[in-house]
Design a protein around this motif. Structure first.
Motif, short mmCIF file in Angstrom:
data_model
loop_
_atom_site.label_atom_id
_atom_site.label_comp_id
_atom_site.label_asym_id
_atom_site.label_seq_id
_atom_site.Cartn_x
_atom_site.Cartn_y
_atom_site.Cartn_z
N ARG B 126 0.85 -1.20 0.00
CA ARG B 126 0.00 0.00 0.00
C ARG B 126 0.88 1.24 0.00
NH1 ARG B 126 -5.21 1.78 0.93
NH2 ARG B 126 -5.35 3.75 2.04
N SER B 130 1.35 3.95 -3.27
CA SER B 130 0.70 5.24 -3.00
C SER B 130 1.18 6.33 -3.95
CB SER B 130 1.01 5.64 -1.55
OG SER B 130 0.73 7.01 -1.37
N TYR B 144 -3.90 2.38 -6.64
CA TYR B 144 -4.70 1.27 -6.11
C TYR B 144 -5.71 0.86 -7.16
CZ TYR B 144 -2.73 3.28 -1.87
OH TYR B 144 -1.89 3.79 -0.94
N ILE B 223 -6.90 -3.54 0.79
CA ILE B 223 -5.77 -2.68 1.11
C ILE B 223 -5.21 -2.00 -0.14
CG2 ILE B 223 -3.44 -2.66 2.09
CD1 ILE B 223 -4.35 -4.94 3.92
N GLY B 226 -8.19 -0.60 -4.26
CA GLY B 226 -9.03 0.56 -4.53
C GLY B 226 -10.49 0.20 -4.40
N PRO B 227 -11.33 0.66 -5.32
CA PRO B 227 -12.77 0.37 -5.21
C PRO B 227 -13.12 -1.03 -5.71
CG PRO B 227 -12.36 1.75 -7.12
CD PRO B 227 -11.02 1.51 -6.47
#
Lengths: 401, 275
Positions: B126, B130, B144, B223, B226-227
């Motif tokens: 993660r 980022s 993500y 984690i 994303g969606p």
């Protein structure tokens, strides 16, 4: 790590519960809500008539920030004074969504729970919480009258808990990255948002109400009167709005630490939040407001588990947390309007209660407090069948796709 | 006489693990399957023990579940492919080229990530992915989403692919490689026509792990995904958020069925002897 790792035990507990459910009798399972305003018959759970000796322990289930014992921030601690005064050792578990709280209460492991309106009625109906004898609570007389005997904390004029406080879901953004400052929820629903890929939303079916609230103000022809009372057509409109938002979303959050981190790294720059999370973000500039459409929100109630093993300590905790000192500390830290009238004099910031409109029932009534959508429309319509929480859950899965 | 006694002893020794397997594992699976045929009260979330096929009907008629199932299968296949591609050179070097001391070090290096917590590794990715992480400083990060998810899962399961392939290649006699070279074949041709066919069952054995682990994953998705949602997330959300255990159970039978089919296919390749 405490806050992150509970997800797995929670799932395991729920699964174990399902298996245990194979053997146990389904008492009280045939209670259904027969009308919107608490017209259902809750299962008979005995109410405590008198207080006895404290048992020396109490287990608390709460939203993050409601029961701080100094482990997150050594200066923030109102659990230890309670333990010293009563001898009840507190164990605290935080949860991320109302559904999680509802599941955890079914285990019977918790003496008290701080529940929002979208969980409280379900807990009453399933017999997981007991009626509360307000005569045993000294702080009861100090609770603001407009929070008493509400459809989400009482049934047939019997209280099932004591109010903690209330507040609104806020629109938060990074002031250095989002310009001009937004004033409407439209900022997160705009299909051509300049912040596409950096928008966040709350990961729960209840977030559908946020979309419904936006439609209520911007598409009056849909006839939405209450964002928790949606018929099929209205739900579809909300789902369509959310499906349009989906490509712009960087991630959905239900873990407050994940949202805090995403705002700090800039992976997320705008989205829905709680005051509590906004307060945690100190490294980067953020601002949070109630947009022009008003907002969804919560009105939380401390309830007592029907299988509580420490009922006396549970009552002691409820009296303490809804009393002036405990209520002031928790509401101030969480960032919400305290339910206790005297709490406003105890908070360090004298303007606090004005900021949160704690004494203003008119303002409070403008917030759409979380409720559980059921098939009997909460807005009083009887000519249509509304969508229930099961429908919302399926819809939410479809939104995420 | 002695035979019966040793049989008895073996029986006693095996009883606890068999009970463990039978009660804790098979009974749980059976309970899961039974739950899939029950209903649920929408308001209180109580399970209603009445036989119904509604859960499976929803599963097959609502298109989103099909989309999620196929997406999950696709991701599992991609993760397996990435792992196979990455694992082969490492395993080949370990098995055939490295000196014994280097080989030991490499085996430890491959195993090392398994000693760290799954969550630590996922959160490390993660940070890596980022918008303000190390990958972004180097110039590009997928962020993500799907790509980030495949990278993370491929990283997490890589040891499970390297080890069986390494074991398979170690068993490959050097004489075969020399014979191929003596007959004038190039290295690439030797790999293609000698090494890969012999190592194939080892790859299949490794893929059982990478495929099944990806199929059931829902934490890494939360984690770094994303969606994005996968099959495991829908099951998890139905247990946790929706409190609809019967539907969660119904959907959870999908990966079980997929893996049974997969294992049946794998058995035909003879790869199970490589595990």
């Amino acid at each position: 790590m405490r806050q992150r790792t509970w997800r797995i035990p929670a799932a395991v507990c729920a699964l174990a519960l399902a298996l245990a459910g194979c053997g146990g009798g389904g008492s009280g399972s045939d209670n259904t809500a027969s009308s919107a305003q608490g017209g259902f018959t809750p299962p008979k759970v005995p109410m405590k008539q008198s207080l006895g000796k404290d048992e020396g322990a109490v287990s608390i289930l709460a939203w993050p920030g409601y029961a701080e014992d100094g482990s997150n921030d050594p200066n923030v601690d109102w659990v230890t004074p309670f333990e010293k005064a009563t001898g009840c050792q507190a164990t605290v578990k935080y949860y991320g969504t109302s559904d999680e709280a509802f599941n955890l209460m079914k285990t019977g492991d918790y003496d008290v729970v701080a529940a929002s309106g979208d969980a409280s009625l379900r807990m009453i109906a399933s017999g997981d919480v007991a009626p509360v004898n307000t005569d045993l609570l000294k702080s009861w007389s100090e609770i603001r009258p407009f929070l008493k005997y509400k459809p989400w904390n009482s049934v047939n004029h019997q209280m099932y808990g004591i109010p903690q406080g209330w507040g609104a879901n806020l629109l938060m953004w990074r002031t250095d990255l989002v310009k001009p400052a937004p004033t409407s929820w439209g900022a997160v629903f705009d299909k051509n948002s300049p912040y596409a890929g950096k928008i966040t939303a709350y990961d729960s079916p209840i977030y559908i109400a946020d979309a419904a609230l936006y439609l209520m103000k911007h598409q009056p022809d849909l006839g939405i009167k209450n964002p928790y009372a949606l018929d099929d057509k209205q739900l579809q409109a909300a789902v369509d709005l959310l499906k349009g938002q989906r490509p712009q979303v960087s991630e959905y959050w239900s873990d407050y630490l994940k949202e805090q981190q995403a705002f700090e790294t800039g992976d997320t720059v705008i989205g829905t939040t709680w005051q509590f999370i906004k307060n945690l973000i100190t490294k980067e500039p953020v601002k949070a407001i109630i947009p022009s459409e008003s907002s969804t929100g919560w009105s939380d109630t401390w309830m007592i588990g029907s299988q509580s093993k420490h009922p006396n300590c549970a009552y002691a905790w409820m009296d303490y947390i809804a009393g002036p000192k405990g209520n002031a500390a928790s509401a101030y830290y969480f960032g919400e309007a305290p339910a206790n009238i005297k709490a406003c004099d105890m908070v360090p910031d004298k303007t606090f209660c004005d900021t949160f409109h704690a004494a203003d029932p008119k303002y409070a009534n403008k917030i759409w407090w979380w409720r559980t959508p059921i098939s009997q429309c909460l807005d009083g319509r009887t000519d249509v069948k509304c969508t229930d929480y099961g429908d919302w859950t399926t819809a939410w899965t479809e939104v995420k796709g | 006489m002695a035979n019966t006694r040793s049989g008895l002893r073996a029986g006693l020794l095996l009883t606890p693990p068999m009970l463990w397997l039978g009660v804790a594992y098979l009974a749980a699976l059976a309970a899961l399957f039974v739950t899939a045929f029950w209903g649920q009260n929408d308001f209180t979330g109580e399970i209603e023990k009445v036989f119904t096929l509604d859960n499976f009907k929803t599963l097959f008629t609502v298109p989103v579940y099909r989309t999620i199932t196929f997406r999950t299968l696709g991701i599992a296949a991609l993760v397996t492919a990435v792992d196979a591609l990455v694992a082969f050179p490492i395993a080949l070097y370990m098995a055939k080229l490295a000196r014994p001391s280097v080989r030991r070090l490499l085996v430890i290096a491959v195993l090392m990530p398994l000693w760290a917590s799954y969550l630590v590794k996922a959160y490390a990715w993660r940070g890596m992915l980022s918008a303000s992480g190390p990958l972004a400083w180097l110039g590009w990060t997928p962020g993500y989403g799907r790509t980030g998810l495949i990278i993370t899962l491929a990283y997490l399961w890589l040891p499970y692919m390297v080890l069986p392939v390494f074991a398979g290649l170690e068993r490959l006699p050097d004489a075969l490689l020399e014979a191929s070279a003596d007959l004038g074949s190039s290295s690439l041709n030797t790999i293609r026509r000698v090494v890969l066919p012999i190592a194939f069952p080892a790859f299949v054995a490794g893929s059982v792990f990478t495929f099944s682990l990806t199929l059931g994953d829902f934490i890494a998705v939360k984690i770094v995904g994303g969606p994005y949602q996968m099959l495991g997330n829908v099951v998890y959300d139905n247990v946790g958020a929706a409190n609809n255990l019967p539907f969660a159970a119904a959907y959870a039978t999908v990966p079980v069925v997929v893996m049974l089919l997969y294992l049946a296919a794998v058995r035909r390749t003879g790869a199970l002897e490589n595990l």
